[in-house]
Design a protein around this motif. Structure first.
Motif, PDB file in Angstrom:
ATOM      1  N   ASP A 277       0.868  -1.188   0.000  1.00 26.30           N
ATOM      2  CA  ASP A 277       0.000   0.000   0.000  1.00 26.30           C
ATOM      3  C   ASP A 277       0.900   1.231   0.000  1.00 26.30           C
ATOM      4  N   SER A 310      -5.439  10.765  -1.721  1.00 31.37           N
ATOM      5  CA  SER A 310      -5.693  11.788  -0.708  1.00 31.37           C
ATOM      6  C   SER A 310      -4.438  12.432  -0.133  1.00 31.37           C
ATOM      7  N   LYS A 311      -3.261  11.960  -0.503  1.00 31.34           N
ATOM      8  CA  LYS A 311      -2.042  12.544   0.060  1.00 31.34           C
ATOM      9  C   LYS A 311      -1.332  13.447  -0.957  1.00 31.34           C
TER      10      LYS A 311
HETATM   11  C1  LIG Z   1      -1.595   3.098   4.243  1.00 29.38           C
HETATM   12  C2  LIG Z   1      -2.917   3.762   4.053  1.00 29.38           C
HETATM   13  N1  LIG Z   1      -3.817   3.199   3.254  1.00 29.38           N
HETATM   14  C3  LIG Z   1      -5.011   3.769   3.042  1.00 29.38           C
HETATM   15  C4  LIG Z   1      -5.345   4.954   3.641  1.00 29.38           C
HETATM   16  C5  LIG Z   1      -6.718   5.540   3.413  1.00 29.38           C
HETATM   17  O1  LIG Z   1      -6.690   6.476   2.403  1.00 29.38           O
HETATM   18  P1  LIG Z   1      -7.944   7.440   2.175  1.00 29.38           P
HETATM   19  O2  LIG Z   1      -7.940   8.410   3.313  1.00 29.38           O
HETATM   20  O3  LIG Z   1      -7.647   8.071   0.889  1.00 29.38           O
HETATM   21  O4  LIG Z   1      -9.172   6.613   2.183  1.00 29.38           O
HETATM   22  C6  LIG Z   1      -4.446   5.596   4.455  1.00 29.38           C
HETATM   23  C7  LIG Z   1      -4.806   6.881   5.081  1.00 29.38           C
HETATM   24  O5  LIG Z   1      -4.108   7.609   5.640  1.00 29.38           O
HETATM   25  C8  LIG Z   1      -3.185   4.979   4.695  1.00 29.38           C
HETATM   26  O6  LIG Z   1      -2.289   5.523   5.509  1.00 29.38           O
END
Ligand SMILES: Cc1ncc(COP(=O)(O)O)c(C=O)c1O
Length: 472
Positions: A277, A310-311
């Motif tokens: 991820d 989202s980042k």
């Molecule tokens: C490793 C990881 N995967 C998934 C997500 C979730 O992403 P989203 O906030 O875009 O749903 C996050 C959120 O910070 C994360 O740190």
């Protein structure tokens, strides 16, 4: 509101959340050696300063609708003391100077190190134009889930573009990053399969594993020999079913990364599939924005990659890339968030696509370099003050270890009062006695911003420590 530190009783007033223009912070030389501390907070109960939300997580009883009253009282008591850091709202765009307001009306106006717009693309004119064009061309909403007419030409361009950037054949979009991790694991894994995750893997990955099978185990964080032990144990009793090993590119709570080459080698020995991820590192770090997979040269070897917009992509959404046409088709058909949740809106798609173009361009490289310089400067500055920044990689997230939960909660209140918006990570999100600030740097931050954040944090932490040493 700004709290008058000389008062021992705190008045909570609810302010209307309205757009306001943030004022400039004083320059970092003006930060005093100590911030005044409200005695009422320093003398507050353990419930306010130490108790974490796990205490209320498993309340039992028949009265489902009211049995959480103790949790609500605890939360209100914390808010009353100005140490409830959650559910704040931004009243401004996500610029480096911003205004955030808590539900209790407490307002922090100043330096913004509390949002995850790592490349500062949310305020980029090209991104705004792309959002407006997508809205004009396709309207504000998708027709439905991807499987039910929810796509449009931007969806295909985006999923293909992501796969191309990472060097994979197939891409698939999800409504959020959470849904990408959850939906991929939940759909691919059957009840006889095994999922082995890093102990600190994200909530979405854990829930996806739990939804797929009861055969879920965790290896020690970043520890490939612990992973080997788990894989050996599984293969000694089961050679017939699949094993999926799950880790992250960069773990954002700790700013650290696994030795991915060794992890993949270990997985191959035991016929296990590897999923990474890359929510936090893809786009914002690594050569050409390829995160740890690029930095460690393992893009060709990893099997499945999921990530989030989202980042670094200035919008919400998530994705999976794979080399397997059948995996893509399986997840498309059986992934819960694919089939039963509406697809990304045209505006989200337009924004993510434009962000992808910028990320792949020379400007993207420049933005990555800027945010890295800011993160490095903060790390060096805090180290000079004797503070410990966690992690084995430099990325936009800078976890500053405090340790004690009560010091962290009071210091968080103080930084807010003195013009710094940032996030606190406290137990149970992190282990007890490992409370920390979680600074999030952005490409638009300057060297002076980095110096200011160091000054404010240092003063706040020392002021909180002093206050508690006087109480004892
Ligand atoms: C490793 C990881 N995967 C998934 C997500 C979730 O992403 P989203 O906030 O875009 O749903 C996050 C959120 O910070 C994360 O740190």
């Amino acid at each position: 509101m700004r709290v008058d530190a000389s008062k021992t009783t705190i008045l909570i007033e609810v302010t209307i959340h309205m757009a306001v223009s943030p004022s400039m912070l004083p320059s970092h030389e003006e930060v005093p050696a100590r911030f005044p501390v409200d005695d009422a907070v320093a003398h507050a109960s353990d419930s306010v300063l130490q108790t974490d939300s796990n205490r209320f997580a498993r309340i039992r009883g028949t009265d489902l609708l009211n049995r959480d009253a103790p949790m609500l009282r605890w939360q209100q008591e914390r808010a009353g003391h100005g140490v409830w850091p959650y559910f704040r709202s931004f009243c401004t765009p996500l610029t480096t100077r911003a205004v955030a307001v808590g539900e209790d009306g407490r307002r922090t106006e100043g330096l913004n190190f509390g949002c995850q717009d790592y490349l500062s693309l949310s305020t980029h004119p090209r991104v705004h134009d792309a959002a407006a064009k997508a809205l004009r061309d396709y309207g504000p909403i998708a027709a439905g889930a991807l499987g039910l007419n929810g796509g449009n030409p931007l969806s295909t361009e985006l999923s293909d573009g992501l796969a191309d950037m990472l060097g994979f054949e197939h891409g698939l979009l999800f409504p959020t990053g959470w849904a990408a991790g959850y939906g991929t694991i939940q759909s691919l894994i059957g009840k006889y399969d095994h999922v082995v995750l890093d102990k600190l893997a994200h909530n979405s990955l854990r829930h996806g594993a739990d939804a797929g099978t009861r055969n879920v185990t965790y290896f020690e964080h970043l520890d490939n020999s612990s992973l080997r032990t788990h894989l050996q144990a599984i293969r000694s009793i089961d050679t017939k079913n699949a094993i999926l090993v799950v880790t992250e590119g960069i773990f954002s709570m700790d700013s650290d990364a696994a030795d991915l080459r060794e992890l993949i080698r270990t997985c191959r020995e035991f016929d296990a599939v590897v999923m990474v991820d890359v929510a936090h590192d893809f786009g914002a770090t690594g050569p050409d924005g390829l995160g740890q997979l690029g930095a460690q040269g393992v893009l060709d070897e990893v099997d499945l990659v999921v990530g989030a917009f989202s980042k670094s992509f200035a919008t919400t959404g998530g994705f999976l890339v794979t080399r397997s046409a059948t995996v893509r088709e399986h997840v498309r058909l059986y992934g819960g968030p694919q089939t039963f949740s509406s697809a990304l809106t045209p505006v989200q798609l337009g924004v993510a696509l434009e962000a992808l173009r910028i990320i792949r361009s020379a400007e993207g490289a420049q933005r990555r370099a800027s945010v890295r310089q800011v993160a490095e400067r903060i790390r060096l500055g805090l180290a000079d003050r004797g503070l410990h920044c966690m992690g084995n990689v430099v990325c936009p997230v800078i976890p500053v270890l405090i340790g004690s939960t009560r010091t962290a909660r009071l210091a968080w209140r103080l930084v807010g009062e003195h013009g710094l918006i940032t996030n606190l990570a406290e137990p149970p999100a992190v282990a007890s006695n490992l409370a920390r600030f979680r600074l999030q740097a952005m490409a638009d931050h300057t060297a002076e911003d980095a110096d200011s954040v160091v000054d404010i944090l240092d003063t706040a932490i020392r002021s909180a420590e002093d206050a508690f040493s006087r109480v004892q």
